[in-house]
Write a protein that holds these residues in place. Structure first.
Motif, PDB file in Angstrom:
ATOM      1  N   ASP A 126       0.788  -1.307  -0.068  1.00 50.76           N
ATOM      2  CA  ASP A 126      -0.203  -0.052   0.059  1.00 50.76           C
ATOM      3  C   ASP A 126       0.852   1.356  -0.090  1.00 50.76           C
ATOM      4  O   ASP A 126       0.215   2.314   0.059  1.00 50.76           O
ATOM      5  CB  ASP A 126      -1.165  -0.099   1.252  1.00 50.76           C
ATOM      6  N   PHE A 127       2.206   1.228  -0.126  1.00 50.70           N
ATOM      7  CA  PHE A 127       3.072   2.260  -0.345  1.00 50.70           C
ATOM      8  C   PHE A 127       2.881   3.163  -1.664  1.00 50.70           C
ATOM      9  O   PHE A 127       2.707   2.479  -2.432  1.00 50.70           O
ATOM     10  CB  PHE A 127       4.529   1.936  -0.270  1.00 50.70           C
ATOM     11  N   ALA A 128       2.620   4.323  -1.306  1.00 51.49           N
ATOM     12  CA  ALA A 128       2.253   5.398  -2.576  1.00 51.49           C
ATOM     13  C   ALA A 128       2.904   6.672  -2.223  1.00 51.49           C
ATOM     14  O   ALA A 128       2.779   6.976  -1.162  1.00 51.49           O
ATOM     15  CB  ALA A 128       0.884   5.429  -2.872  1.00 51.49           C
ATOM     16  N   PRO A 129       3.005   7.543  -3.191  1.00 57.62           N
ATOM     17  CA  PRO A 129       3.323   8.893  -3.079  1.00 57.62           C
ATOM     18  C   PRO A 129       2.304   9.614  -2.335  1.00 57.62           C
ATOM     19  O   PRO A 129       1.051   9.455  -2.211  1.00 57.62           O
ATOM     20  CB  PRO A 129       3.215   9.590  -4.357  1.00 57.62           C
ATOM     21  N   ASP A 130       2.596  10.733  -1.531  1.00 56.60           N
ATOM     22  CA  ASP A 130       1.709  11.753  -1.147  1.00 56.60           C
ATOM     23  C   ASP A 130       0.971  12.675  -2.018  1.00 56.60           C
ATOM     24  O   ASP A 130      -0.098  12.822  -1.778  1.00 56.60           O
ATOM     25  CB  ASP A 130       2.222  12.541   0.118  1.00 56.60           C
ATOM     26  N   LEU A 131       1.855  12.986  -3.020  1.00 55.56           N
ATOM     27  CA  LEU A 131       1.356  13.859  -4.209  1.00 55.56           C
ATOM     28  C   LEU A 131       2.108  13.232  -5.515  1.00 55.56           C
ATOM     29  O   LEU A 131       3.362  13.063  -5.454  1.00 55.56           O
ATOM     30  CB  LEU A 131       1.713  15.231  -3.824  1.00 55.56           C
ATOM     31  N   THR A 132       1.353  13.133  -6.475  1.00 49.49           N
ATOM     32  CA  THR A 132       1.949  12.639  -7.916  1.00 49.49           C
ATOM     33  C   THR A 132       1.651  13.901  -9.043  1.00 49.49           C
ATOM     34  O   THR A 132       0.419  14.040  -8.953  1.00 49.49           O
ATOM     35  CB  THR A 132       1.396  11.401  -8.651  1.00 49.49           C
ATOM     36  N   GLU A 172      -5.794   9.010 -17.272  1.00 50.91           N
ATOM     37  CA  GLU A 172      -6.892   8.185 -16.894  1.00 50.91           C
ATOM     38  C   GLU A 172      -6.717   7.857 -15.435  1.00 50.91           C
ATOM     39  O   GLU A 172      -7.720   7.911 -14.609  1.00 50.91           O
ATOM     40  CB  GLU A 172      -6.637   6.961 -17.731  1.00 50.91           C
ATOM     41  N   ARG A 173      -5.296   7.852 -15.098  1.00 49.73           N
ATOM     42  CA  ARG A 173      -5.059   7.613 -13.508  1.00 49.73           C
ATOM     43  C   ARG A 173      -5.427   8.575 -12.750  1.00 49.73           C
ATOM     44  O   ARG A 173      -5.895   8.415 -11.500  1.00 49.73           O
ATOM     45  CB  ARG A 173      -3.594   7.009 -13.349  1.00 49.73           C
ATOM     46  N   ALA A 174      -5.180   9.739 -13.282  1.00 44.25           N
ATOM     47  CA  ALA A 174      -5.378  10.923 -12.442  1.00 44.25           C
ATOM     48  C   ALA A 174      -6.700  11.177 -12.340  1.00 44.25           C
ATOM     49  O   ALA A 174      -7.307  11.689 -11.120  1.00 44.25           O
ATOM     50  CB  ALA A 174      -4.750  12.117 -13.240  1.00 44.25           C
ATOM     51  N   ASN A 179      -7.329  13.067  -5.662  1.00 45.27           N
ATOM     52  CA  ASN A 179      -6.728  13.356  -4.408  1.00 45.27           C
ATOM     53  C   ASN A 179      -5.289  13.373  -4.300  1.00 45.27           C
ATOM     54  O   ASN A 179      -4.398  14.080  -3.660  1.00 45.27           O
ATOM     55  CB  ASN A 179      -7.270  12.814  -3.112  1.00 45.27           C
ATOM     56  N   ARG A 180      -4.797  12.449  -5.053  1.00 47.60           N
ATOM     57  CA  ARG A 180      -3.278  12.141  -5.108  1.00 47.60           C
ATOM     58  C   ARG A 180      -2.431  12.876  -6.273  1.00 47.60           C
ATOM     59  O   ARG A 180      -1.447  13.185  -6.310  1.00 47.60           O
ATOM     60  CB  ARG A 180      -2.785  10.597  -4.978  1.00 47.60           C
ATOM     61  N   TYR A 181      -3.280  12.882  -7.447  1.00 48.82           N
ATOM     62  CA  TYR A 181      -2.688  13.205  -8.661  1.00 48.82           C
ATOM     63  C   TYR A 181      -2.980  14.844  -8.825  1.00 48.82           C
ATOM     64  O   TYR A 181      -4.121  15.390  -8.611  1.00 48.82           O
ATOM     65  CB  TYR A 181      -3.350  12.537  -9.800  1.00 48.82           C
ATOM     66  N   TRP A 182      -2.249  15.330  -9.570  1.00 50.46           N
ATOM     67  CA  TRP A 182      -2.380  16.802 -10.284  1.00 50.46           C
ATOM     68  C   TRP A 182      -1.775  16.936 -11.435  1.00 50.46           C
ATOM     69  O   TRP A 182      -0.578  16.655 -11.516  1.00 50.46           O
ATOM     70  CB  TRP A 182      -1.627  17.712  -8.948  1.00 50.46           C
ATOM     71  N   ILE A 183      -2.704  17.198 -12.380  1.00 51.11           N
ATOM     72  CA  ILE A 183      -2.280  17.594 -13.560  1.00 51.11           C
ATOM     73  C   ILE A 183      -1.700  19.004 -13.916  1.00 51.11           C
ATOM     74  O   ILE A 183      -2.329  19.863 -13.566  1.00 51.11           O
ATOM     75  CB  ILE A 183      -3.319  17.203 -14.757  1.00 51.11           C
ATOM     76  N   VAL A 184      -0.499  19.026 -14.361  1.00 46.87           N
ATOM     77  CA  VAL A 184       0.393  20.290 -14.773  1.00 46.87           C
ATOM     78  C   VAL A 184       0.157  20.385 -16.364  1.00 46.87           C
ATOM     79  O   VAL A 184       0.548  19.484 -16.957  1.00 46.87           O
ATOM     80  CB  VAL A 184       1.571  20.282 -14.193  1.00 46.87           C
ATOM     81  N   ASP A 185      -0.083  21.702 -16.796  1.00 46.17           N
ATOM     82  CA  ASP A 185       0.022  22.081 -18.269  1.00 46.17           C
ATOM     83  C   ASP A 185       1.626  22.355 -18.462  1.00 46.17           C
ATOM     84  O   ASP A 185       2.064  23.268 -18.072  1.00 46.17           O
ATOM     85  CB  ASP A 185      -0.662  23.096 -18.622  1.00 46.17           C
ATOM     86  N   GLN A 196       3.001  27.391  -9.661  1.00 49.96           N
ATOM     87  CA  GLN A 196       1.915  26.502  -9.342  1.00 49.96           C
ATOM     88  C   GLN A 196       2.247  25.396  -8.511  1.00 49.96           C
ATOM     89  O   GLN A 196       1.394  24.920  -7.817  1.00 49.96           O
ATOM     90  CB  GLN A 196       1.230  25.924 -10.807  1.00 49.96           C
ATOM     91  N   LEU A 197       3.531  24.751  -8.992  1.00 53.53           N
ATOM     92  CA  LEU A 197       3.724  23.483  -7.995  1.00 53.53           C
ATOM     93  C   LEU A 197       4.039  24.176  -6.709  1.00 53.53           C
ATOM     94  O   LEU A 197       3.536  23.226  -5.682  1.00 53.53           O
ATOM     95  CB  LEU A 197       4.810  23.012  -8.607  1.00 53.53           C
ATOM     96  N   GLN A 198       4.600  25.148  -6.361  1.00 53.97           N
ATOM     97  CA  GLN A 198       4.773  25.564  -4.842  1.00 53.97           C
ATOM     98  C   GLN A 198       3.676  25.812  -4.236  1.00 53.97           C
ATOM     99  O   GLN A 198       3.274  25.564  -3.230  1.00 53.97           O
ATOM    100  CB  GLN A 198       5.733  26.776  -4.922  1.00 53.97           C
ATOM    101  N   ASN A 199       2.696  26.602  -4.831  1.00 56.11           N
ATOM    102  CA  ASN A 199       1.256  26.988  -4.287  1.00 56.11           C
ATOM    103  C   ASN A 199       0.510  25.438  -4.048  1.00 56.11           C
ATOM    104  O   ASN A 199      -0.098  25.346  -3.040  1.00 56.11           O
ATOM    105  CB  ASN A 199       0.631  27.793  -5.460  1.00 56.11           C
ATOM    106  N   ARG A 200       0.767  24.348  -5.027  1.00 50.99           N
ATOM    107  CA  ARG A 200       0.087  22.890  -4.741  1.00 50.99           C
ATOM    108  C   ARG A 200       0.493  22.468  -3.479  1.00 50.99           C
ATOM    109  O   ARG A 200      -0.159  21.858  -2.839  1.00 50.99           O
ATOM    110  CB  ARG A 200       0.059  22.429  -6.013  1.00 50.99           C
ATOM    111  N   LEU A 201       1.678  22.699  -2.993  1.00 55.62           N
ATOM    112  CA  LEU A 201       2.450  21.975  -2.078  1.00 55.62           C
ATOM    113  C   LEU A 201       1.960  22.618  -0.635  1.00 55.62           C
ATOM    114  O   LEU A 201       2.291  22.140   0.585  1.00 55.62           O
ATOM    115  CB  LEU A 201       4.075  22.077  -1.971  1.00 55.62           C
ATOM    116  N   ALA A 202       1.423  23.771  -0.682  1.00 57.32           N
ATOM    117  CA  ALA A 202       0.883  24.597   0.369  1.00 57.32           C
ATOM    118  C   ALA A 202       0.266  23.655   1.455  1.00 57.32           C
ATOM    119  O   ALA A 202       0.711  23.756   2.611  1.00 57.32           O
ATOM    120  CB  ALA A 202      -0.083  25.671   0.275  1.00 57.32           C
ATOM    121  N   SER A 203      -0.774  22.837   1.200  1.00 54.89           N
ATOM    122  CA  SER A 203      -1.359  22.001   2.276  1.00 54.89           C
ATOM    123  C   SER A 203      -0.461  20.850   2.857  1.00 54.89           C
ATOM    124  O   SER A 203      -0.486  20.599   4.005  1.00 54.89           O
ATOM    125  CB  SER A 203      -2.764  21.462   1.564  1.00 54.89           C
TER     126      SER A 203
END
Length: 207
Positions: A126-132, A172-174, A179-185, A196-203
């Motif tokens: 069940d090991f997975a990233p906190d954010l992808t 498709e996975r995203a 909750n785990r995935y974030w799509i970046v243009d 944008q990435l730095q803002n996404r890490l705020a939480s």
């Protein structure tokens, strides 16, 4: 306190490596202990396997051999590098992880999901990233970028249709786990993406 595990995914030429370094610099400026790593690779054994996977081979490589080598490298990487660092409170930023196997070996190569799911569970549980973060761009643009930077490795020599299928799997996975995935243009400038990435890490930084 456990560190955070962040993975950067996408097809070739999406700018993952650049953003990984910029993100590591940003977190270090905030006083966070950071380790930047990659797949395949990230420890001595996995780096040796990486050379087997990336060097073009005249005889080719069966898709299942490729998949098994990927997970052999991943097993060593997770146990010898990623998990120990996270336990010490270090933030780990990884350029590619298991989602690339789903995109490339399932989407690109056409391997069935059943064996891949079983292997992924065997190695990662069940090991997975906190954010992808999935860096998304048209495959034509990604390949143009990739071919400008260096000689093509074994994956970069694949066809446009291969990367079109891989991109579809990433997206498709995203879609199924927002909750785990974030799509970046990834067609945006590097500075815009990094902001944008730095803002996404705020939480994550507040935890």
């Amino acid at each position: 306190m456990r560190g955070c595990f962040i993975t950067l995914e996408g097809i070739e030429g999406a700018g993952k490596s650049t953003q990984a370094q910029l993100l590591a610099n940003y977190l270090q400026s905030l006083g966070k202990p950071v380790h930047l790593t990659r797949e395949p690779g990230g420890c001595r054994l996995a780096e040796e396997i990486r050379s087997l996977l990336l060097v073009p081979r005249s005889e080719g490589m069966p898709p299942m051999s490729e998949l098994l080598l990927m997970y052999a490298a991943r097993a060593a990487h997770v146990e010898q590098t990623i998990k120990p660092l996270l336990a010490q409170g270090t933030w780990v930023i990884c350029d590619r992880f298991a989602d690339s196997s789903y995109a490339y070996q399932h989407g690109g190569r056409g391997l069935a999901l059943g064996p891949l799911d079983a292997l992924n569970h065997m190695v990662l549980g069940d090991f997975a990233p906190d954010l992808t973060c999935i860096f998304d761009l048209p495959p034509e643009l990604g390949l143009t970028r990739a071919h400008k930077r260096s000689a093509a490795d074994r994956f970069e020599q694949e066809s446009l249709s291969f990367f079109t299928r891989a991109r579809a799997v990433f997206l498709e996975r995203a879609k199924h786990n927002p909750n785990r995935y974030w799509i970046v243009d990834a067609t945006q400038t590097a500075d815009t993406i990094q902001t944008q990435l730095q803002n996404r890490l705020a939480s994550l930084l507040q935890n």
